[in-house]
Motif scaffolding. Structure first.
Motif, mmCIF file in Angstrom:
data_model
loop_
_atom_site.group_PDB
_atom_site.id
_atom_site.type_symbol
_atom_site.label_atom_id
_atom_site.label_comp_id
_atom_site.label_asym_id
_atom_site.label_seq_id
_atom_site.Cartn_x
_atom_site.Cartn_y
_atom_site.Cartn_z
ATOM 1 N N ALA A 112 0.888 -1.265 0.119
ATOM 2 C CA ALA A 112 0.096 -0.040 0.209
ATOM 3 C C ALA A 112 0.772 1.040 -0.124
ATOM 4 C CB ALA A 112 -0.863 -0.057 1.291
ATOM 5 N N TRP A 113 0.087 2.320 0.043
ATOM 6 C CA TRP A 113 0.857 3.403 -0.063
ATOM 7 C C TRP A 113 1.478 3.741 1.348
ATOM 8 C CZ3 TRP A 113 2.847 7.329 -3.240
ATOM 9 C CH2 TRP A 113 2.756 7.261 -4.714
ATOM 10 N N ALA A 114 2.675 4.256 1.513
ATOM 11 C CA ALA A 114 3.339 4.484 3.022
ATOM 12 C C ALA A 114 4.175 5.843 2.788
ATOM 13 C CB ALA A 114 4.243 3.291 3.598
ATOM 14 N N ALA A 115 4.127 6.623 3.901
ATOM 15 C CA ALA A 115 4.801 7.912 3.886
ATOM 16 C C ALA A 115 5.645 7.655 5.263
ATOM 17 C CB ALA A 115 3.865 9.019 4.097
ATOM 18 N N ALA A 116 7.010 8.242 4.862
ATOM 19 C CA ALA A 116 7.914 8.243 5.948
ATOM 20 C C ALA A 116 8.454 9.563 6.230
ATOM 21 C CB ALA A 116 9.049 7.148 5.530
ATOM 22 N N ILE A 117 8.978 9.860 7.565
ATOM 23 C CA ILE A 117 9.541 11.038 8.000
ATOM 24 C C ILE A 117 10.757 10.601 8.819
ATOM 25 C CG2 ILE A 117 7.866 11.427 9.893
ATOM 26 C CD1 ILE A 117 8.596 14.502 9.574
ATOM 27 N N PHE A 118 11.753 11.215 8.632
ATOM 28 C CA PHE A 118 13.178 11.111 9.175
ATOM 29 C C PHE A 118 13.494 12.523 9.687
ATOM 30 C CE2 PHE A 118 12.659 6.892 7.520
ATOM 31 C CZ PHE A 118 13.734 5.983 8.259
ATOM 32 N N VAL A 119 14.014 12.436 11.005
ATOM 33 C CA VAL A 119 14.526 13.804 11.553
ATOM 34 C C VAL A 119 15.944 13.471 12.130
ATOM 35 C CG1 VAL A 119 14.294 15.706 13.245
ATOM 36 C CG2 VAL A 119 12.281 14.151 12.418
ATOM 37 N N ASP A 120 17.031 13.930 11.216
ATOM 38 C CA ASP A 120 18.175 13.448 11.658
ATOM 39 C C ASP A 120 19.099 14.434 12.266
ATOM 40 O OD1 ASP A 120 20.730 11.792 11.460
ATOM 41 O OD2 ASP A 120 20.930 11.985 9.289
ATOM 42 N N LEU A 121 19.957 14.182 13.371
ATOM 43 C CA LEU A 121 20.684 15.218 13.992
ATOM 44 C C LEU A 121 22.094 15.440 13.237
ATOM 45 C CD1 LEU A 121 20.721 16.593 16.775
ATOM 46 C CD2 LEU A 121 22.412 14.615 17.654
ATOM 47 N N ARG A 122 22.350 16.680 12.953
ATOM 48 C CA ARG A 122 23.562 17.215 12.132
ATOM 49 C C ARG A 122 24.648 17.056 12.831
ATOM 50 N NH1 ARG A 122 20.566 16.938 8.170
ATOM 51 N NH2 ARG A 122 21.690 14.893 8.608
ATOM 52 N N ASP A 123 25.627 16.588 12.199
ATOM 53 C CA ASP A 123 27.040 16.374 12.952
ATOM 54 C C ASP A 123 27.011 16.030 14.509
ATOM 55 O OD1 ASP A 123 29.958 16.924 12.943
ATOM 56 O OD2 ASP A 123 29.682 19.143 13.614
ATOM 57 N N SER A 124 26.402 14.891 14.684
ATOM 58 C CA SER A 124 26.182 14.112 15.999
ATOM 59 C C SER A 124 27.835 13.589 16.561
ATOM 60 C CB SER A 124 25.339 13.222 16.073
ATOM 61 O OG SER A 124 25.615 12.150 15.005
ATOM 62 N N THR A 125 28.479 13.365 15.673
ATOM 63 C CA THR A 125 29.695 12.872 16.032
ATOM 64 C C THR A 125 30.476 13.980 16.992
ATOM 65 O OG1 THR A 125 29.942 11.341 14.072
ATOM 66 C CG2 THR A 125 32.087 11.962 15.383
ATOM 67 N N SER A 126 30.611 15.180 16.280
ATOM 68 C CA SER A 126 31.214 16.236 17.237
ATOM 69 C C SER A 126 30.812 16.528 18.538
ATOM 70 C CB SER A 126 31.138 17.496 16.319
ATOM 71 O OG SER A 126 31.983 17.297 14.926
ATOM 72 N N LEU A 127 29.200 16.412 18.540
ATOM 73 C CA LEU A 127 28.441 16.812 19.594
ATOM 74 C C LEU A 127 29.005 15.450 20.767
ATOM 75 C CD1 LEU A 127 26.113 18.005 21.424
ATOM 76 C CD2 LEU A 127 24.743 16.341 20.505
ATOM 77 N N PHE A 128 28.834 14.295 20.331
ATOM 78 C CA PHE A 128 29.464 13.079 21.255
ATOM 79 C C PHE A 128 30.435 13.151 21.994
ATOM 80 C CE2 PHE A 128 25.777 10.505 18.835
ATOM 81 C CZ PHE A 128 24.830 11.305 19.365
ATOM 82 N N ILE A 129 31.627 13.631 20.959
ATOM 83 C CA ILE A 129 32.920 13.566 21.470
ATOM 84 C C ILE A 129 33.373 14.648 22.089
ATOM 85 C CG2 ILE A 129 33.536 11.732 19.756
ATOM 86 C CD1 ILE A 129 34.911 13.818 18.124
ATOM 87 N N SER A 130 32.933 16.066 21.962
ATOM 88 C CA SER A 130 33.269 17.046 22.380
ATOM 89 C C SER A 130 32.547 17.550 23.762
ATOM 90 C CB SER A 130 33.128 18.077 21.394
ATOM 91 O OG SER A 130 31.826 18.403 21.070
ATOM 92 N N LYS A 131 31.648 17.147 24.235
ATOM 93 C CA LYS A 131 30.923 17.512 25.295
ATOM 94 C C LYS A 131 30.811 16.222 26.289
ATOM 95 C CE LYS A 131 29.872 21.352 23.299
ATOM 96 N NZ LYS A 131 30.604 22.502 23.800
#
Length: 253
Positions: A45-64
């Protein structure tokens, strides 16, 4: 724990049973309830998808520090999930988190579902403004996200390990994969946060033109070799946005 023995001789017959069993694919207007899916059927059937992707998460995870990162990630995921699930009814087929990305998949039997899903994207885009203001007031790192949307005819099948009760719906079609890739375009390289596929945009604007044709939404057309034509924008929910600009004071007594 070390895997001591995988009984490949016995498991071969199990795999052959899966591959040789009779299966039925049902073409339907709308995906049924989860309990209607079995290991021998599927629904298209017809499906719709939405993705919300965090930008530059690698820098966030290693710098804080870990506590700050945990607060930011929880603030990011909790309300996006709330926006995606609230009042979605049985059209919402799946919602979850993949790494630093929140996603949802919906039944979309008509273009109206695309219009209402686009509204959820606008709420999420506005929420990111609110979240960043709240993060700044607490000296926590600000963040960005890309929001990708697509819709297509999609096959859904139940897959997993029946005897252990481990199963999920697997979505086979362009909508889920393309929405994920479109979210990766958003909010970088001069592309606005909200990115729609050509098919999604066509369905959305058809309804938008009928429901609020006095409003002109600012969309910019783009294209890529992999994803074809897409449309991007930075639309926000007006009342929500004004409330943020006004200092986010409670209106309730």
């Amino acid at each position: 724990m070390r895997l001591k023995k995988y009984d490949y001789i016995e498991r071969k017959s199990k795999v052959e049973g899966i591959l040789d069993e009779e299966s039925v694919i049902n073409k339907v207007n709308k995906f049924p309830k989860d309990e209607d899916f079995t290991y021998t059927n599927g629904y298209k059937a017809w499906a719709a998808a939405i993705f919300v992707d965090l930008r530059d998460s690698t820098s966030l995870f290693i710098s804080k520090n870990d506590i700050d990162v945990a607060k930011v990630i929880r603030g990011f995921t909790s309300e996006i999930i709330e926006i995606l699930r609230k009042e979605a009814g049985d059209n919402l087929k799946e919602i979850g988190i993949r790494g630093d990305c929140v996603y949802a998949i919906y039944s979309a039997p008509t273009c109206e579902e695309l219009y209402y899903l686009a509204e959820r994207a606008f709420y999420i885009n506005t929420y990111m403004r609110m979240l960043n203001d709240l993060l700044s007031k607490r000296d926590l790192p600000r963040i960005k996200a890309g929001i990708g949307l697509d819709a297509s005819v999609t096959l859904a099948v139940k897959a997993g390990r029946k005897s252990f009760g481990i199963s999920n719906l697997v979505w086979i079609g362009a909508s889920v994969a393309k929405a994920s890739k479109l979210s990766d375009l958003g909010n970088k390289n001069s592309i606005n946060p909200i990115v729609m596929s050509n098919d999604f945009y066509s369905g959305y604007t058809d309804v938008q033109g009928r429901l609020d044709n006095t409003i002109t939404h600012p969309w910019i057309i783009g294209s890529s070799q992999l994803l074809g034509t897409y449309y991007h924008s930075d639309i926000v929910i007006s009342d929500f946005d004004k409330w943020i600009d006004g200092g986010m004071k409670s209106l309730r007594q």
